[in-house]
Design a protein around this motif. Structure first.
Motif, PDB file in Angstrom:
ATOM      1  N   PRO A 254     -45.510 -11.253 -27.519  1.00  0.00           N
ATOM      2  CA  PRO A 254     -45.358  -9.829 -27.802  1.00  0.00           C
ATOM      3  C   PRO A 254     -43.911  -9.476 -28.110  1.00  0.00           C
ATOM      4  O   PRO A 254     -42.994 -10.245 -27.826  1.00  0.00           O
ATOM      5  CB  PRO A 254     -45.787  -9.181 -26.484  1.00  0.00           C
ATOM      6  CG  PRO A 254     -45.353 -10.179 -25.442  1.00  0.00           C
ATOM      7  CD  PRO A 254     -45.548 -11.541 -26.077  1.00  0.00           C
ATOM      8  N   VAL A 255     -43.715  -8.322 -28.719  1.00  0.00           N
ATOM      9  CA  VAL A 255     -42.383  -7.725 -28.881  1.00  0.00           C
ATOM     10  C   VAL A 255     -42.504  -6.254 -28.497  1.00  0.00           C
ATOM     11  O   VAL A 255     -43.305  -5.527 -29.088  1.00  0.00           O
ATOM     12  CB  VAL A 255     -41.878  -7.848 -30.331  1.00  0.00           C
ATOM     13  CG1 VAL A 255     -40.542  -7.124 -30.488  1.00  0.00           C
ATOM     14  CG2 VAL A 255     -41.736  -9.308 -30.748  1.00  0.00           C
ATOM     15  N   PRO A 256     -41.748  -5.816 -27.491  1.00  0.00           N
ATOM     16  CA  PRO A 256     -40.834  -6.610 -26.641  1.00  0.00           C
ATOM     17  C   PRO A 256     -41.608  -7.421 -25.600  1.00  0.00           C
ATOM     18  O   PRO A 256     -42.811  -7.262 -25.451  1.00  0.00           O
ATOM     19  CB  PRO A 256     -39.964  -5.541 -25.986  1.00  0.00           C
ATOM     20  CG  PRO A 256     -40.855  -4.333 -25.924  1.00  0.00           C
ATOM     21  CD  PRO A 256     -41.712  -4.378 -27.157  1.00  0.00           C
ATOM     22  N   GLY A 257     -40.875  -8.283 -24.908  1.00  0.00           N
ATOM     23  CA  GLY A 257     -41.448  -9.024 -23.793  1.00  0.00           C
ATOM     24  C   GLY A 257     -41.780 -10.468 -24.065  1.00  0.00           C
ATOM     25  O   GLY A 257     -42.267 -11.160 -23.171  1.00  0.00           O
ATOM     26  N   GLY A 258     -41.492 -10.947 -25.274  1.00  0.00           N
ATOM     27  CA  GLY A 258     -41.771 -12.338 -25.592  1.00  0.00           C
ATOM     28  C   GLY A 258     -40.513 -13.174 -25.606  1.00  0.00           C
ATOM     29  O   GLY A 258     -40.006 -13.613 -24.574  1.00  0.00           O
ATOM     30  N   ILE A 259     -39.965 -13.386 -26.810  1.00  0.00           N
ATOM     31  CA  ILE A 259     -38.758 -14.189 -26.969  1.00  0.00           C
ATOM     32  C   ILE A 259     -37.536 -13.483 -26.374  1.00  0.00           C
ATOM     33  O   ILE A 259     -36.648 -14.127 -25.799  1.00  0.00           O
ATOM     34  CB  ILE A 259     -38.519 -14.485 -28.467  1.00  0.00           C
ATOM     35  CG1 ILE A 259     -39.645 -15.360 -29.023  1.00  0.00           C
ATOM     36  CG2 ILE A 259     -37.174 -15.164 -28.684  1.00  0.00           C
ATOM     37  CD1 ILE A 259     -39.742 -16.708 -28.398  1.00  0.00           C
ATOM     38  N   GLY A 260     -37.475 -12.162 -26.479  1.00  0.00           N
ATOM     39  CA  GLY A 260     -36.287 -11.401 -26.076  1.00  0.00           C
ATOM     40  C   GLY A 260     -35.781 -11.676 -24.678  1.00  0.00           C
ATOM     41  O   GLY A 260     -34.594 -11.987 -24.491  1.00  0.00           O
TER      42      GLY A 260
END
Length: 283
Positions: A254-260
Motif C-alpha cells: 500500500p501507499v502509504p504504509g508499504g515501502i515508505g
C-alpha cells in the motif's frame, strides 16, 4: 481474488526494535557510551529532500542513533571531507534532490564509500551492478526487504520494473537479478508499456507518476510493489492505482504504509552494519 497486503509498517517496527538493541551494544562496546552518528547533508531548498532528511532524523532517534545535520553555513564539500575522517560518523547521507541536481550528484562523489549508507556513490553503484557486496540505495533495499519478509519466491520470476532512476529502478533491477529473477526495465517512454507490465510476475512501480499503473496493465496474480510517494491535493499516493490493481494482484504494497516506513530503516541498518564491521576490524 483478494490481494495479500505487504505491509511495511510491521517490518519497520520489528527492525526498529532489532536495530535499537544493536545500537545499544555498539554504544557500550566501542562507543564509550556514545552511539554511532549519522550525518545528513542537504541544500535546504527542495521540499522532498527536506522531508527525507526529517524522516531519517526521526528514524535515527527511534533506534538511538545520533544525527548531525548540515544544511547551510559550512561548505558541504568541506563538511563531507571532515565527516569522512571523523571516527564518530558511521554513515553519511546527502538528502536529494538538490535544487542544482548536478551539484548534488557531484557532492555525493566526495563521500567515503565505507560510509555511504544510502548507496549513492559511484563505487557502491558499480559494486552492486557487478553483483558484489555493496551499500544499496535505501528505497531499492526496502523493496528487497519486504519481498524477503513476506517470503516472496523471486527466483525464476519475470520482474518488470517501471522506472530507471539510479536510486530505485536500476538498483532494484540489480538486486533482483542477483536473486535469479528475469529482469525487464521499462520507463514512461517505453513503447506499449501496458504490454510489458501485463507480462510481469513481479511488478515494481518506481516512475514517480501518480496512478501510472492502472488495472488494465496488470495480469491477475501479479505481485505488485509500489515505490511511488507522490504528494497530491488528495494526499500521498503511489504510482499504482491501488483500488483498480488490488483486486487483481496476488500481493501488493500500500501507499502509504508499504515501502515508505521501511526505507529509513534500511539506511540505519546499513549504518549499524558499517559500524559493526568497523568495530570488528578494530579488534
Amino acid at each position: 481474488m483478494t490481494a495479500r497486503l505487504l505491509d511495511g509498517r510491521e517490518l519497520a517496527t520489528r527492525l526498529r526494535t532489532e536495530l535499537g538493541e544493536r545500537v545499544q551494544r555498539l554504544a557500550v562496546t566501542v562507543g564509550h557510551g556514545h552511539p554511532p552518528v549519522l550525518a545528513i547533508l542537504g541544500d535546504g531548498h527542495h521540499g522532498a529532500a527536506s522531508l527525507y532528511a526529517a524522516s531519517l532524523e526521526r528514524a535515527a532517534r527511534s533506534v538511538g542513533v545520533d544525527t548531525e545535520t548540515i544544511v547551510d553555513g559550512e561548505s558541504l564539500v568541506a563538511a563531507i571531507e571532515r565527516l569522512n575522517g571523523d571516527p564518530r560518523i558511521a554513515g553519511i547521507v546527502v538528502a536529494q534532490p538538490f535544487e542544482d541536481v548536478a551539484a548534488g550528484r557531484r557532492l555525493v562523489e566526495h563521500i567515503d564509500p565505507g560510509k555511504d549508507v544510502d548507496g549513492a556513490t559511484p563505487t557502491s553503484a558499480g559494486r552492486l551492478a557487478r553483483g558484489e557486496p555493496a551499500f544499496v540505495p535505501a528505497t531499492a533495499l526496502a523493496v528487497i526487504a519486504i519481498i524477503e519478509e513476506y517470503e516472496v519466491p523471486v527466483a525464476g520470476l519475470r520482474a518488470v520494473i517501471v522506472g530507471r532512476s539510479a536510486v530505485v529502478g536500476r538498483p532494484v533491477a540489480s538486486a533482483l537479478l542477483a536473486r535469479d529473477a528475469t529482469i525487464v526495465v521499462t520507463h514512461t517512454a517505453t513503447r506499449d508499456l501496458e504490454a510489458e507490465t501485463q507480462r510481469a510476475d513481479l511488478l515494481v512501480a518506481a516512475a514517480g507518476v501518480p496512478g501510472l499503473i492502472r488495472g488494465s496493465m496488470v495480469a491477475p496474480g501479479t505481485i505488485v510493489v509500489d515505490c511511488g510517494i507522490n504528494a497530491t491535493p488528495d494526499g500521498v499516493v503511489g504510482d499504482v492505482a491501488f483500488d483498480e490493481v488490488a483486486p487483481l494482484a496476488k500481493a501488493i504494497t500500500p501507499v502509504p504504509g508499504g515501502i515508505g516506513p521501511v526505507t529509513p530503516m534500511m539506511v540505519l541498518r546499513q549504518l549499524v552494519e558499517a559500524a559493526e564491521r568497523r568495530a570488528s576490524a578494530a579488534g
